[in-house]
Write a protein that holds these residues in place. Sequence first.
Motif, PDB file in Angstrom:
ATOM      1  N   ALA A 176      -8.041  18.005   9.968  1.00 41.64           N
ATOM      2  CA  ALA A 176      -8.130  16.752   8.890  1.00 41.64           C
ATOM      3  C   ALA A 176      -7.101  16.685   7.974  1.00 41.64           C
ATOM      4  O   ALA A 176      -6.165  17.529   7.975  1.00 41.64           O
ATOM      5  CB  ALA A 176      -9.542  16.861   8.341  1.00 41.64           C
ATOM      6  N   GLY A 177      -7.070  15.832   7.025  1.00 36.25           N
ATOM      7  CA  GLY A 177      -5.948  15.315   6.020  1.00 36.25           C
ATOM      8  C   GLY A 177      -5.295  16.642   5.061  1.00 36.25           C
ATOM      9  O   GLY A 177      -6.024  17.620   5.022  1.00 36.25           O
ATOM     10  N   VAL A 178      -4.170  16.322   5.036  1.00 36.65           N
ATOM     11  CA  VAL A 178      -3.582  17.405   3.835  1.00 36.65           C
ATOM     12  C   VAL A 178      -3.753  17.346   2.295  1.00 36.65           C
ATOM     13  O   VAL A 178      -3.321  18.258   1.500  1.00 36.65           O
ATOM     14  CB  VAL A 178      -2.052  17.445   3.930  1.00 36.65           C
ATOM     15  CG1 VAL A 178      -1.626  17.490   5.572  1.00 36.65           C
ATOM     16  CG2 VAL A 178      -1.260  16.190   3.529  1.00 36.65           C
ATOM     17  N   THR A 195      -2.192  18.420   9.751  1.00 36.14           N
ATOM     18  CA  THR A 195      -1.173  19.373  10.548  1.00 36.14           C
ATOM     19  C   THR A 195      -1.755  20.053  11.741  1.00 36.14           C
ATOM     20  O   THR A 195      -0.741  20.563  12.564  1.00 36.14           O
ATOM     21  CB  THR A 195      -0.636  20.496   9.571  1.00 36.14           C
ATOM     22  OG1 THR A 195      -1.926  21.279   9.223  1.00 36.14           O
ATOM     23  CG2 THR A 195      -0.280  19.774   8.356  1.00 36.14           C
ATOM     24  N   MET A 196      -2.983  19.929  12.153  1.00 37.77           N
ATOM     25  CA  MET A 196      -3.294  20.240  13.486  1.00 37.77           C
ATOM     26  C   MET A 196      -3.520  19.185  14.546  1.00 37.77           C
ATOM     27  O   MET A 196      -3.876  19.396  15.443  1.00 37.77           O
ATOM     28  CB  MET A 196      -4.623  21.108  13.355  1.00 37.77           C
ATOM     29  CG  MET A 196      -4.392  22.493  12.658  1.00 37.77           C
ATOM     30  SD  MET A 196      -5.810  23.614  12.612  1.00 37.77           S
ATOM     31  CE  MET A 196      -6.912  22.777  11.689  1.00 37.77           C
ATOM     32  N   LEU A 289       2.692  23.445  16.761  1.00 38.56           N
ATOM     33  CA  LEU A 289       3.746  23.164  15.912  1.00 38.56           C
ATOM     34  C   LEU A 289       3.566  21.862  15.540  1.00 38.56           C
ATOM     35  O   LEU A 289       3.590  20.657  16.190  1.00 38.56           O
ATOM     36  CB  LEU A 289       5.112  23.218  16.328  1.00 38.56           C
ATOM     37  CG  LEU A 289       6.214  23.240  15.364  1.00 38.56           C
ATOM     38  CD1 LEU A 289       6.412  23.843  14.178  1.00 38.56           C
ATOM     39  CD2 LEU A 289       7.613  23.471  16.052  1.00 38.56           C
ATOM     40  N   PHE A 290       3.593  21.505  13.946  1.00 39.79           N
ATOM     41  CA  PHE A 290       3.583  20.027  13.546  1.00 39.79           C
ATOM     42  C   PHE A 290       4.819  20.141  12.738  1.00 39.79           C
ATOM     43  O   PHE A 290       4.834  20.836  11.802  1.00 39.79           O
ATOM     44  CB  PHE A 290       2.339  19.753  12.886  1.00 39.79           C
ATOM     45  CG  PHE A 290       2.321  18.587  12.102  1.00 39.79           C
ATOM     46  CD1 PHE A 290       1.775  17.167  13.034  1.00 39.79           C
ATOM     47  CD2 PHE A 290       2.434  18.261  10.940  1.00 39.79           C
ATOM     48  CE1 PHE A 290       1.817  16.061  12.315  1.00 39.79           C
ATOM     49  CE2 PHE A 290       2.499  17.069   9.998  1.00 39.79           C
ATOM     50  CZ  PHE A 290       2.093  15.909  10.661  1.00 39.79           C
ATOM     51  N   ILE A 291       5.664  19.016  12.766  1.00 39.11           N
ATOM     52  CA  ILE A 291       6.833  18.795  11.788  1.00 39.11           C
ATOM     53  C   ILE A 291       6.714  17.353  11.068  1.00 39.11           C
ATOM     54  O   ILE A 291       6.832  16.528  11.801  1.00 39.11           O
ATOM     55  CB  ILE A 291       8.091  19.071  12.313  1.00 39.11           C
ATOM     56  CG1 ILE A 291       8.286  20.423  13.177  1.00 39.11           C
ATOM     57  CG2 ILE A 291       9.256  19.020  11.311  1.00 39.11           C
ATOM     58  CD1 ILE A 291       9.563  20.907  13.727  1.00 39.11           C
ATOM     59  N   ARG A 292       6.426  17.462   9.898  1.00 40.58           N
ATOM     60  CA  ARG A 292       6.707  16.146   9.177  1.00 40.58           C
ATOM     61  C   ARG A 292       7.891  15.992   8.701  1.00 40.58           C
ATOM     62  O   ARG A 292       8.586  17.028   8.019  1.00 40.58           O
ATOM     63  CB  ARG A 292       5.620  16.159   8.115  1.00 40.58           C
ATOM     64  CG  ARG A 292       5.611  14.959   7.124  1.00 40.58           C
ATOM     65  CD  ARG A 292       4.843  14.854   6.134  1.00 40.58           C
ATOM     66  NE  ARG A 292       3.256  14.408   6.683  1.00 40.58           N
ATOM     67  CZ  ARG A 292       2.149  14.039   5.844  1.00 40.58           C
ATOM     68  NH1 ARG A 292       2.350  14.426   4.604  1.00 40.58           N
ATOM     69  NH2 ARG A 292       1.265  13.676   6.662  1.00 40.58           N
ATOM     70  N   PHE A 314       2.951  25.942  11.438  1.00 40.55           N
ATOM     71  CA  PHE A 314       2.814  26.315  12.819  1.00 40.55           C
ATOM     72  C   PHE A 314       1.650  27.215  12.798  1.00 40.55           C
ATOM     73  O   PHE A 314       1.373  28.124  12.155  1.00 40.55           O
ATOM     74  CB  PHE A 314       4.136  27.088  13.075  1.00 40.55           C
ATOM     75  CG  PHE A 314       4.196  27.985  14.453  1.00 40.55           C
ATOM     76  CD1 PHE A 314       4.085  27.175  15.626  1.00 40.55           C
ATOM     77  CD2 PHE A 314       4.133  29.276  14.580  1.00 40.55           C
ATOM     78  CE1 PHE A 314       4.223  27.843  16.886  1.00 40.55           C
ATOM     79  CE2 PHE A 314       4.005  29.875  15.571  1.00 40.55           C
ATOM     80  CZ  PHE A 314       4.335  29.173  16.899  1.00 40.55           C
ATOM     81  N   LEU A 315       0.744  27.286  13.786  1.00 42.29           N
ATOM     82  CA  LEU A 315      -0.348  28.153  14.303  1.00 42.29           C
ATOM     83  C   LEU A 315       0.010  29.464  14.905  1.00 42.29           C
ATOM     84  O   LEU A 315       0.034  29.589  16.084  1.00 42.29           O
ATOM     85  CB  LEU A 315      -1.500  27.199  15.012  1.00 42.29           C
ATOM     86  CG  LEU A 315      -1.919  25.898  14.542  1.00 42.29           C
ATOM     87  CD1 LEU A 315      -2.624  25.316  15.311  1.00 42.29           C
ATOM     88  CD2 LEU A 315      -2.904  26.415  13.400  1.00 42.29           C
ATOM     89  N   GLY A 316       0.574  30.345  14.117  1.00 40.02           N
ATOM     90  CA  GLY A 316       1.157  31.311  14.616  1.00 40.02           C
ATOM     91  C   GLY A 316       2.139  32.046  13.731  1.00 40.02           C
ATOM     92  O   GLY A 316       2.263  31.912  12.622  1.00 40.02           O
ATOM     93  N   ASP A 317       2.578  33.080  13.941  1.00 42.77           N
ATOM     94  CA  ASP A 317       3.738  33.885  13.207  1.00 42.77           C
ATOM     95  C   ASP A 317       4.977  33.437  13.255  1.00 42.77           C
ATOM     96  O   ASP A 317       5.437  32.658  13.843  1.00 42.77           O
ATOM     97  CB  ASP A 317       3.671  35.497  13.262  1.00 42.77           C
ATOM     98  CG  ASP A 317       4.225  35.659  14.731  1.00 42.77           C
ATOM     99  OD1 ASP A 317       5.449  35.623  15.014  1.00 42.77           O
ATOM    100  OD2 ASP A 317       3.382  35.928  15.623  1.00 42.77           O
ATOM    101  N   SER A 318       5.727  33.871  12.033  1.00 43.69           N
ATOM    102  CA  SER A 318       7.174  33.330  11.641  1.00 43.69           C
ATOM    103  C   SER A 318       8.048  33.681  12.897  1.00 43.69           C
ATOM    104  O   SER A 318       9.182  32.814  13.242  1.00 43.69           O
ATOM    105  CB  SER A 318       7.542  33.766  10.417  1.00 43.69           C
ATOM    106  OG  SER A 318       7.647  35.284  10.274  1.00 43.69           O
TER     107      SER A 318
END
Length: 545
Positions: A176-178, A195-196, A289-292, A314-318
């Motif tokens: 849902a929203g940010v 973001t998901m 990955l979500f990029i705004r 990003f749903l994961g590590d750097s």
Amino acid sequence: MSTITFISLTYFLCSCFILSKGASDPNTIYKSFLQCLPAQSPQPDPSFSAIVYGSIANSSSYTTVLQEYIKNRRFNTTTTPKPAIIITPTKEFHVQAAILCARKLGIQIKIRSGGHDYDGISYVSSEKNFIVLDMFSFRNVDVNIATETAVVGVGAQLGELYYRIWEKSKVHGFPAGVCPTVGVGGHLSGGGYGTMLRKYGLSVDHIIDAKIVDVKGRVLDRKSMGEDLFWAIRGGGGASFGVILSYTVKLVPVPAVNTVFRIMKTVAENATDLVHKWQTIVPTMNNNLFIRILLQPVTVNKQKTLRASFIAHFLGDSATLVAEMTKIFPELGLKKENCTEVSWIQSVLYWANFDIKTTPVKILLNRHSDKVNFLKRKSDYVQTPISKSGLTSIFNKMVELGKVGLVFNSYGGRMSEVASNATPFPHRAGNLFKIQYSVNWNEGDPELEKNYMNQSRVLYKFMTNYVSKNPRGAFLNYRDLDIGVMTGTGNNGYNSGKVYGVKYFMGNFDRLVKIKSVVDPDNFFRNEQSIPVISHKSRKMTMLN
């Protein structure tokens, strides 16, 4: 029962009992509801007087309650139309009684769940007499990790939902929203995204049940309301169909380690090329990955320019993220030092612009953690990449106007896999990104407001050639009365409703109209951009065809 015209500044007729012409002042309406509510209540309750606020009878408390959830100061002026009364139900049967009394007394009811409501339609009306049903007390959140579900009241805010999930599990979340102060009622009934989005789709894609009070005062769940109405309130705007009490949602798994970053570039730092390249990677980038992109006119070294901020979750590590970005978007130059590894709940704080090092998670329970100011929002969808020359023209126009920002939200992923008619929300496959037009200001100056409102409209018109067409799409949760309002009844009401309806719902609009015409044939639940009804005659012809 005779049919009497309901007085309106711009639209709507309703067949029902109404207050007599001389008895429509706020104090009379207040007294009428105090008499009616106990009589219409399915259960006896001596506390009705404690939940009814009148602009005359108890004006101080009324003003406090009214202003408590006004998130746009454009609608908090002395000239803003005010409700005759505000009802703040705490029990289901309070809602039932309020609906039955509003019908009996022939007065419009506006439903507020305590979120943002960009154009104020949950507490402002064009009709002469109206009341507000304020649902902020319905904010219980019951999280069940064993079933991976949560039952959330419509008066809850997203921050409360996120916090209650985090209390029970560090590896569950909800798409849902940010902004933590967005209200669940409006957010979920209008679509809802965050973001998901690319991993899990919309909030409405994860609603598995709901409770609603219909125009007859019945409390219905998914089974008793039927699949048509259940479909309609998952993206069609709940306030057109009844008063939603709660939603049951399915939680989603989130990793223990998430990564966020923000990289800012001006035009002089190649922002135009970077935004152009971003458009090309959106359809195929990793679903985790979500990029705004936030585009803003700014002043650097006394020179006006345009800045693009690339903000990611990003749903994961750097390390995995940097490797992915190096492969698909090396031009942005992302390095590990640009990244911050966080838990999912910390990502919520990050996107809400809190300092994740110093801000306690409990801030999410603060229903007024945001700053209330003046604002205007609009929306668009982009289906074909905008050329570099097009982006240059847009950036130049934004700098020329000076105030309005644009937010580009990446689509693709799960959004391209869900059918456009799975829910009323139609903007799925074929869209590269959604645009939010955004302008905020703090000064209560009418001339300033006129200027900034005009800027948003000028930029919206300027963008015509770059965005979706036939129809030009719009996002219901970025409510925008500029794109049309309901006028008249019957065919006129339908035709005026279709102007904005097809922008919000495209091919799903007529199905929403048919459902509305069955469950609320007299158009009791109505607002400036509600779903219109079709006449009994038109309904019969539709059924015959």
